[in-house]
Design a protein around this motif. Structure first.
Motif, PDB file in Angstrom:
ATOM      1  N   ASP A  19      -5.705  30.043   3.710  1.00 14.15           N
ATOM      2  CA  ASP A  19      -6.636  29.340   2.584  1.00 14.15           C
ATOM      3  C   ASP A  19      -6.012  29.027   1.586  1.00 14.15           C
ATOM      4  O   ASP A  19      -5.419  28.285   0.782  1.00 14.15           O
ATOM      5  CB  ASP A  19      -8.565  29.530   2.984  1.00 14.15           C
ATOM      6  CG  ASP A  19      -8.733  29.089   4.179  1.00 14.15           C
ATOM      7  OD1 ASP A  19      -8.239  28.413   4.848  1.00 14.15           O
ATOM      8  OD2 ASP A  19      -9.653  29.818   4.128  1.00 14.15           O
ATOM      9  N   LEU A  20      -5.565  30.700   1.311  1.00 12.20           N
ATOM     10  CA  LEU A  20      -5.101  31.062  -0.473  1.00 12.20           C
ATOM     11  C   LEU A  20      -3.252  29.830  -0.368  1.00 12.20           C
ATOM     12  O   LEU A  20      -3.297  30.004  -1.219  1.00 12.20           O
ATOM     13  CB  LEU A  20      -4.425  32.575  -0.348  1.00 12.20           C
ATOM     14  CG  LEU A  20      -4.141  33.447  -1.641  1.00 12.20           C
ATOM     15  CD1 LEU A  20      -4.525  32.110  -2.699  1.00 12.20           C
ATOM     16  CD2 LEU A  20      -3.744  34.531  -1.270  1.00 12.20           C
ATOM     17  N   LEU A  21      -2.658  30.796   1.059  1.00 14.22           N
ATOM     18  CA  LEU A  21      -1.368  30.445   1.246  1.00 14.22           C
ATOM     19  C   LEU A  21      -1.256  27.951   0.487  1.00 14.22           C
ATOM     20  O   LEU A  21      -0.773  27.612   0.349  1.00 14.22           O
ATOM     21  CB  LEU A  21      -0.577  30.133   2.338  1.00 14.22           C
ATOM     22  CG  LEU A  21      -0.405  32.000   2.401  1.00 14.22           C
ATOM     23  CD1 LEU A  21      -0.127  31.915   3.804  1.00 14.22           C
ATOM     24  CD2 LEU A  21       0.717  32.399   1.137  1.00 14.22           C
ATOM     25  N   ILE A  22      -2.585  27.740   1.815  1.00 16.80           N
ATOM     26  CA  ILE A  22      -2.479  26.171   1.484  1.00 16.80           C
ATOM     27  C   ILE A  22      -3.101  26.052   0.120  1.00 16.80           C
ATOM     28  O   ILE A  22      -2.530  25.128  -0.378  1.00 16.80           O
ATOM     29  CB  ILE A  22      -3.912  26.060   2.303  1.00 16.80           C
ATOM     30  CG1 ILE A  22      -3.128  26.262   3.876  1.00 16.80           C
ATOM     31  CG2 ILE A  22      -4.646  24.766   2.569  1.00 16.80           C
ATOM     32  CD1 ILE A  22      -4.337  26.449   4.658  1.00 16.80           C
ATOM     33  N   ILE A  35       7.822  31.149  -0.143  1.00 18.60           N
ATOM     34  CA  ILE A  35       7.034  32.323  -0.268  1.00 18.60           C
ATOM     35  C   ILE A  35       7.167  33.066   1.025  1.00 18.60           C
ATOM     36  O   ILE A  35       7.488  32.225   2.375  1.00 18.60           O
ATOM     37  CB  ILE A  35       5.648  31.490   0.203  1.00 18.60           C
ATOM     38  CG1 ILE A  35       5.355  30.533  -0.717  1.00 18.60           C
ATOM     39  CG2 ILE A  35       4.196  32.125   0.373  1.00 18.60           C
ATOM     40  CD1 ILE A  35       3.588  29.843  -0.751  1.00 18.60           C
ATOM     41  N   GLY A  36       6.886  34.318   0.980  1.00 21.34           N
ATOM     42  CA  GLY A  36       7.260  35.239   2.385  1.00 21.34           C
ATOM     43  C   GLY A  36       5.617  35.677   2.350  1.00 21.34           C
ATOM     44  O   GLY A  36       5.581  36.671   1.787  1.00 21.34           O
ATOM     45  N   ALA A 245       7.881  23.428  -0.535  1.00 22.69           N
ATOM     46  CA  ALA A 245       7.218  24.952  -0.492  1.00 22.69           C
ATOM     47  C   ALA A 245       7.671  24.981   0.541  1.00 22.69           C
ATOM     48  O   ALA A 245       7.911  23.844   1.979  1.00 22.69           O
ATOM     49  CB  ALA A 245       5.850  24.825  -0.289  1.00 22.69           C
ATOM     50  N   PHE A 246       8.842  26.113   0.894  1.00 25.16           N
ATOM     51  CA  PHE A 246       9.706  26.681   1.785  1.00 25.16           C
ATOM     52  C   PHE A 246       8.135  27.741   1.873  1.00 25.16           C
ATOM     53  O   PHE A 246       8.174  28.722   2.009  1.00 25.16           O
ATOM     54  CB  PHE A 246      11.026  27.109   2.084  1.00 25.16           C
ATOM     55  CG  PHE A 246      11.636  26.334   2.018  1.00 25.16           C
ATOM     56  CD1 PHE A 246      12.290  26.206   3.603  1.00 25.16           C
ATOM     57  CD2 PHE A 246      11.970  25.191   1.071  1.00 25.16           C
ATOM     58  CE1 PHE A 246      13.311  25.061   3.666  1.00 25.16           C
ATOM     59  CE2 PHE A 246      12.858  23.752   1.413  1.00 25.16           C
ATOM     60  CZ  PHE A 246      13.406  23.426   2.747  1.00 25.16           C
ATOM     61  N   VAL A 247       7.997  27.936   3.511  1.00 26.73           N
ATOM     62  CA  VAL A 247       7.237  29.328   4.144  1.00 26.73           C
ATOM     63  C   VAL A 247       7.807  30.387   4.900  1.00 26.73           C
ATOM     64  O   VAL A 247       7.426  29.506   6.061  1.00 26.73           O
ATOM     65  CB  VAL A 247       5.580  29.046   4.448  1.00 26.73           C
ATOM     66  CG1 VAL A 247       4.555  29.918   4.702  1.00 26.73           C
ATOM     67  CG2 VAL A 247       4.751  27.995   3.349  1.00 26.73           C
TER      68      VAL A 247
END
Length: 632
Positions: A19-22, A35-36, A245-247
């Motif tokens: 949820d934080l990443l979203i 984001i790594g 956004a690359f994760v």
């Protein structure tokens, strides 16, 4: 049994991380961003990424396009960089969220980008043995080779087979070198390929009307160093492209290995290797996010939920999962287990779950400590536990206690050397070793520090670790227990412990491969062991020893493998001697080179291994024995 696959079904309470990443990705003001999502092997990275993907894939989210790319799946492709770009373009052209009315526009704008990808793939296939880095440099800000390449290749005609043949010849190599030379001389006058690529891609993305493109790259740490770098270089193409956004999910240690590998032959860079690695990662990844290890309450919850799902089935478990989500929204610290299941499940279902869970909670602190809060290790532990329980039932073993089985498996998993020691004790005492009774007496009704001091002064010095003392103190106690049945069902593991049969963590395999070159000096070997092996946790160290041991058993004439063991003995690395001795026991002396035996003679006087070596080489007949005994 539980499958060892990533899942969007959240049994770990990891939704909070997803949820934080979203939330971050949905904030248009932070885009573009890379984001790594970092964590050890088996820590739950892939499951978090699956939850993120599922959120952005929802049909009602018209503003987001999410693309999932598994780097390991494309390990065998001729060019991993092109494979990633290919996946992104393909998804942009064909995704169901894109209205039919603009699909033709999208495909038209993608044509130029497809040409760039085709060039990269073609260049990689025919020139990978002829300075491929120089070719791919074109696409990451380096030489502007394409105009010159096209001009030269056109002189050879249109037959692909003839062109490939010429490129692989000496003439081709010379012409390729001329590409580089001309490229350097004319670079100032040519269009920057990266800027052009980003401009074309930005226009393509604008045409889709999406507010954000989310690209998830998973399993990067399972790839070879070359593939990891290719994928990272591909991501660099998109840096600063608006709305992206690359994760990236990876063990950061493996990514660092790959970057080190990239620069290993550059002497100027090697002098400041650590700074280069840090700079590379910081430029590529704006937001590193590390997943925490599971706490004791989270481990208890995870085990209870896994067992509950297995016992009652997917349909009934949905209700349990819904209640778990509600519970976690108000209580993030307590375990969700039997007391909660009793309120949710019908009596018969609850009884089935209770019968299988009841032995676990008391062992949770030990499982957490021994398995480092690692979901994959926990799942593999439970799978082995389940198989052995079934074997005990099939074999109709009498008075078999599941709690004793679980407790013995914890020792087997976390301290295989001591597990074998108990085996040796019980085999000559009809299954009931007196030594366990003696140690349990030392561990009774005292604080950990006092117990450690007493054990250090006893005959059981090797048992003085706090976690082993806690293992002795926890129920069920083993005094008077006949352990023969428990070792009977574990007999396939006595030669190779559970960890030996588990998958080798990528970070362990990376270090092993790094240590393998025959020309590596003793100083470099010592440095790698100190800097990279010593920080490993116990599971990773055990996996490394098992990998080294199994390779030496298969290749007893490979001197380098002995060198690694020898260096670790000289460095007083814990548990090295016991693994070395167990390995040498399997190897025939006739397979050992005299030079190896001469080196082993340096340890004749070592207290832990000296007696074994003197006995091992005592025949004096083989070349190795003669070499060993010749050295005073």
């Amino acid at each position: 049994m539980w499958a060892d696959n990533e899942t969007s079904e959240d049994l770990l309470g990891f939704n909070v991380h997803a949820d934080l990443l979203i939330d971050i990705i949905n904030d248009e003001s932070v885009l573009p961003i890379t984001i790594g999502v970092f964590g050890d092997w088996g820590s739950g990275k892939s499951s978090v990424l699956q939850i993120v993907k599922e959120a952005f894939d929802k049909d009602d989210d018209k503003d987001s396009l999410c693309i999932y790319f598994n780097g390991w799946t494309f390990e065998g492709y001729d060019d991993a960089k092109a494979a990633l770009l290919n996946s992104i373009l393909k998804e942009l052209e064909d995704n169901k969220k894109i209205p039919d009315a603009i699909k033709d526009t999208i495909k038209e704008k993608a044509k130029k980008l497809w040409k760039s990808i085709d060039w990269m793939r073609g260049a990689g296939m025919v020139m990978k043995n002829m300075a491929l880095p120089a070719v791919t440099a074109y696409f990451t800000g380096g030489l502007s080779l394409v105009p010159f390449a096209i001009q030269k290749l056109s002189e050879w005609g249109n037959n692909p087979e003839i062109i490939i043949k010429k490129l692989q010849s000496d003439e081709g190599k010379e012409i390729f070198n001329s590409f580089i030379k001309e490229g350097k001389e004319n670079d100032k006058n040519t269009t920057n390929a990266v800027a052009e690529f980003r401009k074309d891609f930005t226009e393509l993305l604008d045409a889709t009307n999406f507010k954000r493109l989310v690209v998830i790259i998973d399993d990067l740490d399972r790839c070879s160093p070359e593939r990891i770098i290719e994928n990272l270089e591909a991501i660099k193409l998109f840096l600063n492209v608006p709305k992206t956004a690359f994760v990236i999910g990876a063990d950061p240690r493996i990514v660092k290995y790959a970057i080190e590998y990239k620069y290993k032959n550059n002497k100027e860079i090697e002098d400041d290797n650590n700074r280069i690695i840090i700079d590379y990662l910081e430029k590529l990844i704006q937001l590193p996010y590390s997943l925490p290890r599971l706490s004791e309450s989270e481990v208890e919850t995870y085990i209870s939920m896994l067992i509950c799902k297995k016992e009652i089935g997917d349909n009934k478990f949905k209700k349990v999962l819904d209640e778990f989500k509600k519970y976690r929204s108000t209580n993030k610290y307590s375990a969700f287990g039997l007391s909660n299941f009793e309120k949710i499940l019908e009596a018969d279902d609850f009884r089935k779950v209770k019968d299988n869970v009841i032995t676990i909670p008391s062992l949770v602190p030990l499982i957490t400590n021994s398995l480092y809060g690692n979901p994959r290790q926990i799942k593999r532990f439970l799978n082995t536990y389940t198989i052995r329980k079934r074997l005990a039932e099939v074999a109709t073993l009498q008075n078999f206690n599941d709690a004793v089985l679980a407790k013995m498996m914890i020792l087997e998993y976390s301290e295989p050397k001591l597990f074998k020691k108990v085996f040796e004790w019980q085999i000559i005492q009809d299954g009931v070793p007196k030594e366990l009774t003696d140690i349990e007496a030392l561990c009774k009704d005292k604080g950990i520090e006092d117990i450690i001091l007493e054990i250090k002064e006893s005959d059981f010095k090797e048992w003085n670790k706090p976690k082993i003392i806690k293992w002795f103190q926890i129920e069920p106690l083993l005094s008077g227990i006949d352990l023969r049945d428990y070792y009977w069902i574990a007999r396939d593991k006595l030669e190779n412990s559970i960890t030996a049969t588990s998958m080798i963590p990528p970070v362990v395999r990376a270090l092993f491969n790094e240590l393998l070159p025959d020309n590596m000096t003793s100083t470099v070997t010592k440095s790698l062991i100190t800097e990279k092996f010593q920080p490993f946790n116990d599971i990773e160290k055990e996996a490394f020893f098992n990998l080294l041991s199994s390779n030496l058993k298969r290749n007893p004439q490979q001197k380098r493998l002995y060198d690694i063991f020898n260096t670790m003995i000289e460095g007083k690395v814990e548990n090295t001697v016991c693994h070395y001795i167990e390995t040498l026991k399997i190897i025939s002396i006739s397979d050992i080179e005299p030079a190896v035996a001469t080196r082993l003679a340096d340890f004749k006087s070592e207290p832990e291994i000296g007696d074994f070596l003197n006995d091992y080489f005592k025949d004096g007949k083989s070349k190795a024995s003669k070499a060993f005994n010749l050295k005073k």
